[in-house]
Design a protein around this motif. Structure first.
Motif, PDB file in Angstrom:
ATOM      1  N   GLY A 128       0.787  -1.230   0.000  1.00  0.00           N
ATOM      2  CA  GLY A 128       0.000   0.000   0.000  1.00  0.00           C
ATOM      3  C   GLY A 128       0.812   1.270   0.000  1.00  0.00           C
ATOM      4  N   ILE A 129       2.123   1.180   0.069  1.00  0.00           N
ATOM      5  CA  ILE A 129       2.931   2.397   0.065  1.00  0.00           C
ATOM      6  C   ILE A 129       3.782   2.411  -1.200  1.00  0.00           C
ATOM      7  CG2 ILE A 129       4.623   3.757   1.310  1.00  0.00           C
ATOM      8  CD1 ILE A 129       3.758   2.446   3.866  1.00  0.00           C
ATOM      9  N   SER A 130       3.657   3.439  -1.978  1.00  0.00           N
ATOM     10  CA  SER A 130       4.378   3.510  -3.247  1.00  0.00           C
ATOM     11  C   SER A 130       5.806   4.000  -3.028  1.00  0.00           C
ATOM     12  CB  SER A 130       3.683   4.479  -4.191  1.00  0.00           C
ATOM     13  OG  SER A 130       2.313   4.181  -4.219  1.00  0.00           O
ATOM     14  N   PRO A 131       6.690   3.706  -3.979  1.00  0.00           N
ATOM     15  CA  PRO A 131       8.067   4.186  -3.835  1.00  0.00           C
ATOM     16  C   PRO A 131       8.116   5.712  -3.860  1.00  0.00           C
ATOM     17  CG  PRO A 131       7.865   2.594  -5.618  1.00  0.00           C
ATOM     18  CD  PRO A 131       6.494   2.963  -5.220  1.00  0.00           C
ATOM     19  N   PRO A 132       9.130   6.288  -3.230  1.00  0.00           N
ATOM     20  CA  PRO A 132       9.243   7.743  -3.232  1.00  0.00           C
ATOM     21  C   PRO A 132       9.657   8.243  -4.606  1.00  0.00           C
ATOM     22  CG  PRO A 132      11.160   6.775  -2.204  1.00  0.00           C
ATOM     23  CD  PRO A 132      10.233   5.644  -2.544  1.00  0.00           C
ATOM     24  N   ALA A 133       9.315   9.491  -4.885  1.00  0.00           N
ATOM     25  CA  ALA A 133       9.641  10.068  -6.181  1.00  0.00           C
ATOM     26  C   ALA A 133      11.141  10.330  -6.299  1.00  0.00           C
ATOM     27  CB  ALA A 133       8.868  11.359  -6.377  1.00  0.00           C
ATOM     28  N   VAL A 134      11.744  10.687  -5.213  1.00  0.00           N
ATOM     29  CA  VAL A 134      13.166  11.053  -5.246  1.00  0.00           C
ATOM     30  C   VAL A 134      13.958  10.057  -4.408  1.00  0.00           C
ATOM     31  CG1 VAL A 134      14.843  12.879  -4.786  1.00  0.00           C
ATOM     32  CG2 VAL A 134      12.498  13.467  -5.409  1.00  0.00           C
ATOM     33  N   GLN A 135      15.039   9.557  -4.952  1.00  0.00           N
ATOM     34  CA  GLN A 135      15.883   8.618  -4.230  1.00  0.00           C
ATOM     35  C   GLN A 135      16.647   9.339  -3.134  1.00  0.00           C
ATOM     36  OE1 GLN A 135      15.795   5.326  -5.071  1.00  0.00           O
ATOM     37  NE2 GLN A 135      17.023   4.993  -3.243  1.00  0.00           N
ATOM     38  N   GLU A 136      16.794   8.711  -2.018  1.00  0.00           N
ATOM     39  CA  GLU A 136      17.637   9.289  -0.975  1.00  0.00           C
ATOM     40  C   GLU A 136      19.060   9.467  -1.502  1.00  0.00           C
ATOM     41  OE1 GLU A 136      17.418   9.903   2.582  1.00  0.00           O
ATOM     42  OE2 GLU A 136      15.313  10.204   2.124  1.00  0.00           O
ATOM     43  N   SER A 137      19.779  10.412  -0.957  1.00  0.00           N
ATOM     44  CA  SER A 137      21.053  10.781  -1.562  1.00  0.00           C
ATOM     45  C   SER A 137      22.168   9.757  -1.317  1.00  0.00           C
ATOM     46  CB  SER A 137      21.490  12.150  -1.058  1.00  0.00           C
ATOM     47  OG  SER A 137      21.601  12.096   0.341  1.00  0.00           O
ATOM     48  N   PHE A 138      22.090   8.988  -0.259  1.00  0.00           N
ATOM     49  CA  PHE A 138      23.162   8.020  -0.063  1.00  0.00           C
ATOM     50  C   PHE A 138      22.628   6.698   0.453  1.00  0.00           C
ATOM     51  CE2 PHE A 138      23.235   7.836   4.467  1.00  0.00           C
ATOM     52  CZ  PHE A 138      22.780   9.074   4.872  1.00  0.00           C
ATOM     53  N   LYS A 139      23.327   5.657   0.107  1.00  0.00           N
ATOM     54  CA  LYS A 139      23.016   4.340   0.657  1.00  0.00           C
ATOM     55  C   LYS A 139      24.208   3.814   1.444  1.00  0.00           C
ATOM     56  CE  LYS A 139      19.972   2.812  -3.026  1.00  0.00           C
ATOM     57  NZ  LYS A 139      19.894   1.904  -4.179  1.00  0.00           N
ATOM     58  N   VAL A 140      25.369   4.403   1.154  1.00  0.00           N
ATOM     59  CA  VAL A 140      26.584   3.990   1.829  1.00  0.00           C
ATOM     60  C   VAL A 140      27.242   5.259   2.345  1.00  0.00           C
ATOM     61  CG1 VAL A 140      28.798   2.830   1.598  1.00  0.00           C
ATOM     62  CG2 VAL A 140      26.900   2.175   0.122  1.00  0.00           C
ATOM     63  N   HIS A 141      27.674   5.237   3.587  1.00  0.00           N
ATOM     64  CA  HIS A 141      28.381   6.400   4.098  1.00  0.00           C
ATOM     65  C   HIS A 141      29.634   6.623   3.242  1.00  0.00           C
ATOM     66  CE1 HIS A 141      30.403   9.154   6.752  1.00  0.00           C
ATOM     67  NE2 HIS A 141      29.310   9.219   7.496  1.00  0.00           N
ATOM     68  N   PRO A 142      29.842   7.855   2.764  1.00  0.00           N
ATOM     69  CA  PRO A 142      30.980   8.078   1.848  1.00  0.00           C
ATOM     70  C   PRO A 142      32.332   7.697   2.449  1.00  0.00           C
ATOM     71  CG  PRO A 142      29.866  10.154   2.420  1.00  0.00           C
ATOM     72  CD  PRO A 142      29.027   9.049   2.962  1.00  0.00           C
ATOM     73  N   ASP A 143      32.492   7.889   3.737  1.00  0.00           N
ATOM     74  CA  ASP A 143      33.766   7.504   4.378  1.00  0.00           C
ATOM     75  C   ASP A 143      33.974   5.993   4.331  1.00  0.00           C
ATOM     76  OD1 ASP A 143      34.229  10.104   4.921  1.00  0.00           O
ATOM     77  OD2 ASP A 143      34.000   9.966   7.092  1.00  0.00           O
ATOM     78  N   LEU A 144      32.861   5.267   4.462  1.00  0.00           N
ATOM     79  CA  LEU A 144      32.957   3.810   4.416  1.00  0.00           C
ATOM     80  C   LEU A 144      33.317   3.356   3.003  1.00  0.00           C
ATOM     81  CD1 LEU A 144      32.605   0.993   5.627  1.00  0.00           C
ATOM     82  CD2 LEU A 144      30.134   1.218   5.312  1.00  0.00           C
ATOM     83  N   HIS A 145      32.723   4.028   2.033  1.00  0.00           N
ATOM     84  CA  HIS A 145      33.033   3.725   0.639  1.00  0.00           C
ATOM     85  C   HIS A 145      34.528   3.944   0.368  1.00  0.00           C
ATOM     86  CE1 HIS A 145      31.421   2.497  -3.086  1.00  0.00           C
ATOM     87  NE2 HIS A 145      30.193   2.912  -2.814  1.00  0.00           N
ATOM     88  N   ALA A 146      35.019   5.099   0.790  1.00  0.00           N
ATOM     89  CA  ALA A 146      36.419   5.456   0.540  1.00  0.00           C
ATOM     90  C   ALA A 146      37.377   4.484   1.231  1.00  0.00           C
ATOM     91  CB  ALA A 146      36.677   6.881   1.017  1.00  0.00           C
ATOM     92  N   HIS A 147      36.916   3.917   2.347  1.00  0.00           N
ATOM     93  CA  HIS A 147      37.767   3.044   3.162  1.00  0.00           C
ATOM     94  C   HIS A 147      38.140   1.755   2.415  1.00  0.00           C
ATOM     95  CE1 HIS A 147      39.599   2.014   6.941  1.00  0.00           C
ATOM     96  NE2 HIS A 147      38.795   1.009   7.208  1.00  0.00           N
ATOM     97  N   THR A 148      37.358   1.387   1.402  1.00  0.00           N
ATOM     98  CA  THR A 148      37.628   0.161   0.641  1.00  0.00           C
ATOM     99  C   THR A 148      39.028   0.186   0.032  1.00  0.00           C
ATOM    100  OG1 THR A 148      35.286  -0.100   0.180  1.00  0.00           O
ATOM    101  CG2 THR A 148      36.782  -1.301  -1.254  1.00  0.00           C
ATOM    102  N   ALA A 149      39.503   1.383  -0.321  1.00  0.00           N
ATOM    103  CA  ALA A 149      40.844   1.511  -0.919  1.00  0.00           C
ATOM    104  C   ALA A 149      41.920   0.962   0.012  1.00  0.00           C
ATOM    105  CB  ALA A 149      41.119   2.977  -1.238  1.00  0.00           C
ATOM    106  N   GLU A 150      41.616   0.949   1.299  1.00  0.00           N
ATOM    107  CA  GLU A 150      42.575   0.467   2.299  1.00  0.00           C
ATOM    108  C   GLU A 150      42.885  -1.026   2.103  1.00  0.00           C
ATOM    109  OE1 GLU A 150      45.082   1.528   5.201  1.00  0.00           O
ATOM    110  OE2 GLU A 150      43.629   2.933   4.355  1.00  0.00           O
ATOM    111  N   PHE A 151      41.971  -1.735   1.429  1.00  0.00           N
ATOM    112  CA  PHE A 151      42.087  -3.194   1.342  1.00  0.00           C
ATOM    113  C   PHE A 151      42.402  -3.688  -0.061  1.00  0.00           C
ATOM    114  CE2 PHE A 151      38.792  -2.018   4.514  1.00  0.00           C
ATOM    115  CZ  PHE A 151      39.610  -2.148   5.626  1.00  0.00           C
ATOM    116  N   GLU A 152      42.931  -2.803  -0.892  1.00  0.00           N
ATOM    117  CA  GLU A 152      43.350  -3.211  -2.229  1.00  0.00           C
ATOM    118  C   GLU A 152      44.297  -4.406  -2.104  1.00  0.00           C
ATOM    119  OE1 GLU A 152      46.079  -1.455  -5.855  1.00  0.00           O
ATOM    120  OE2 GLU A 152      45.681  -0.218  -4.098  1.00  0.00           O
ATOM    121  N   LYS A 153      44.026  -5.433  -2.900  1.00  0.00           N
ATOM    122  CA  LYS A 153      44.813  -6.666  -2.800  1.00  0.00           C
ATOM    123  C   LYS A 153      46.227  -6.409  -3.300  1.00  0.00           C
ATOM    124  CE  LYS A 153      42.681 -10.719  -3.544  1.00  0.00           C
ATOM    125  NZ  LYS A 153      42.148 -11.862  -4.313  1.00  0.00           N
ATOM    126  N   LYS A 154      47.184  -6.490  -2.402  1.00  0.00           N
ATOM    127  CA  LYS A 154      48.534  -6.075  -2.781  1.00  0.00           C
ATOM    128  C   LYS A 154      49.552  -6.560  -1.755  1.00  0.00           C
ATOM    129  CE  LYS A 154      50.865  -1.774  -4.001  1.00  0.00           C
ATOM    130  NZ  LYS A 154      50.768  -0.317  -4.110  1.00  0.00           N
TER     131      LYS A 154
END
Ligand SMILES: [Zn+2]
Length: 592
Positions: A32-58
């Motif tokens: 009974g609840i329709s999707p919102p017209a506008v998507q929320e701006s983030f799904k992943v905290h940007p700092d968490l996203h950036a942190h992935t670089a820390e684990f580059e296989k090397k």
């Protein structure tokens, strides 16, 4: 009271985050609840996203002859090359992860493995041994308590720790932006469903405070340095000025308390261990997690802010505790000062200050917050009913949850939803609203631990995440056999069901001739007393080799067949079988 219509449309509520499942699932929107017209701006905290670089296989070359492999498993693994051999510090969580790292090390040198060193007992550091040493014996160094802590992996609270770990590490979430981004201290954990093969080579060379070694011409010091665990070892190469601190420092706020559940971590021990490290004046750090660090000055600065942050949280929590503040009050008052809060090594990408404060309070004072209104509170049903009455009935209460979600007060929405669920646990609309709130909290969480817990519980509320029982593999059976058989017997008392045993008084002894051990359980009216040794007057006596018993309890070996073939001997013969059956029927055994 006029009922408020619960099934709102998005047109009327604008950017209602609860409108849709915004993250990993492909499900239909809430009824009974329709999707919102506008998507929320983030799904992943940007700092968490950036942190992935820390684990580059090397593989990073550090000081001469020291190489650290990052990104092959949850933890790092380190190779130290000597004159006629290599030493491996920490072996990752699975044979496959270890083999992949070893293949890279083998591009550097083909010298034989002279020794393994484990910095501590955590699974991501110890279960890949056979990836480095495919067969045969090898010297494995660790603190004298490490075997004890490894043995504790099979214990009475294993089921709940497993469930909470699965939530925390996001095992049930898809990889990538929709679910698991990274784990804060590594890219992924190669265990559990679909994960790699656990192989355990036990520590066989242990020490208490400090041990000086010379292996393949490399001078190595092992120094006991408790922190994230009590058995933590720091590995120091005095000639190369390389420090391997285990999990005492990584590039994220320390996990002073882990939400998967843990005994109290003495955070001031952690500070003192960091001080031991500062005193060494290292020029290189090869940590158990996240990238290596170079430069004595930089290292001093990082070690100092890290220990200061922990001490600040500890001291300020105790300061507030002594003024009578409760944990809920303390988390509002204990905030890191700006220079620590904004430091790249102290972002809450793994532990958080809030969890640390609550952990410290509980570690010193236990559960009672000091306010007698909470000493013996009303039942959760009475509380829920009372709040619902204040809200003006169930429909009005539901509307409050919708509004809380609508206004972005997701914590409050989840808490309100809990009260309704106490009274009506199967209320699908409320479960979905709570799931929507948890999902937003997960998306906002910078710590992957928190993110995964929120997102997984959202899926569980929607019936989309099942904690399946893991398949028993040969490798898991082999690991189980490496644990003391005592653990499997001594874990049984907490599986006793009072209703099935309250009128009974029966004793059973197990005799394990191959390991020359015997144990007894005396079930006495709702309590099972565990003892070492045989009870001569036991009602049931069972003789079986340790490995056979482990196979039976893992469901790998049939008990009746083992009895028929003589692998299991029951004193008194098969006429004792019904009594044995009754004895075990008193327990809620997982493999029955
Ligand atoms: Zn670790």
């Amino acid at each position: 009271m006029k009922p408020i219509k619960f099934l709102l449309s998005c047109a009327s509520i604008g950017l209602l985050a609860a409108c849709t499942h915004t993250s990993m699932d492909k499900k239909e929107p809430i009824t009974g609840i329709s999707p919102p017209a506008v998507q929320e701006s983030f799904k992943v905290h940007p700092d968490l996203h950036a942190h992935t670089a820390e684990f580059e296989k090397k593989v990073y070359p550090l000081a001469e002859g020291v190489y650290i492999a990052v990104g092959y498993g949850l933890a790092n693994t380190i190779m130290i090359e000597g004159d006629d051999g290599i030493v491996i510090v920490d072996v990752l969580e699975s044979q496959e992860a270890a083999e992949e790292a070893m293949a890279e090390f083998r591009k550097i040198t083909d010298k034989p493995v002279k020794a393994l060193i484990y910095t501590h007992n955590h699974a991501d550091h110890i279960f890949g041994g056979r990836g480095f040493v495919p067969e045969g014996d090898v010297d494995v160094y660790a603190h004298e308590s490490t075997n004890y802590y490894i043995n504790r992996i099979v214990n009475q609270i294993r089921p709940i720790i497993t469930n909470r770990s699965m939530r925390m590490f996001g095992n049930l979430l898809p990889k990538g932006d929709e679910g698991r981004i990274n784990l804060g201290v590594g890219p992924f954990l190669d265990v559990g469903h679909g994960g790699g093969t656990p192989t355990l080579i036990r520590p066989n060379k242990t020490y208490s405070d400090k041990l000086d070694l010379d292996i393949a011409g490399i001078k190595i010091q092992l120094i006991h340095a408790p922190g994230e665990t009590n058995d933590q070892t720091m590995v120091w190469l005095p000639e190369k000025k390389v420090l391997m601190p285990g999990d005492t420092i990584y590039k994220a706020f320390p996990n002073l308390y882990t939400i998967r559940g843990t005994l109290y971590r003495d955070v001031m021990d952690w500070v003192r261990s960091l001080d031991k490290m500062r005193a060494l004046n290292p020029e290189y750090i090869a940590p158990g997690h996240t990238k290596p660090i170079q430069g004595a000055e930089k290292i001093q600065e990082i070690l100092t802010v890290y220990r200061d942050a922990i001490q600040f949280v500890h001291d300020q929590t105790l300061y507030g505790m002594n003024k009578g503040l409760t944990p809920d009050q303390l988390v509002e008052t204990v905030k890191l000062p700006e220079h620590l809060r904004n430091h790249p090594y102290l972002k809450e990408l793994y532990g958080t200050v809030e969890w640390g404060v609550r952990g410290i309070f509980t570690g010193y004072l236990g559960w009672f917050n000091g306010d007698s209104a909470t000493l013996s509170p009303v039942t959760i049903k009475e509380r829920a009913q009372g709040i619902m009455d204040i809200a003006g009935g169930e429909a009005a209460f539901k509307a409050k949850v919708v509004v809380a979600v609508q206004e972005g007060r997701y914590k409050w929405a989840a808490e309100l939803a809990n009260h309704i669920l106490v009274l009506n646990p199967e209320n699908v609309e409320i479960k979905e609203l709570k799931a929507a709130a948890l999902r937003k909290l997960g998306e906002q969480s910078i710590s992957p631990n928190g993110r995964h817990f929120y997102l997984t519980q959202a899926l569980e509320l929607e019936g989309e995440a099942e904690m399946e029982k893991e398949a028993v593999t040969d490798a898991k059976v082999a690991v189980a056999k490496s644990f003391p058989v005592k653990n499997f017997i001594s874990a049984m008392p907490t599986l006793l069901v009072p209703e099935r045993s309250i009128n009974n008084h029966k004793t059973m002894s197990w005799i394990f001739p191959d390991v020359q051990k015997s144990y007894t359980l005396e079930v006495r009216r709702g309590v099972a007393e565990f003892r070492e040794g045989v009870d001569d007057n036991a009602d049931i006596k069972l003789t079986v080799n340790k490995d056979d018993w482990v196979e039976i309890i893992l469901g790998e070996k049939s008990f009746p067949i083992a009895l028929a073939t003589g692998d299991v001997k029951l004193e008194g013969g098969i006429k004792k079988l019904p009594e044995l059956g009754k004895f075990f029927a008193q327990f809620d055994l997982p493999n029955k």
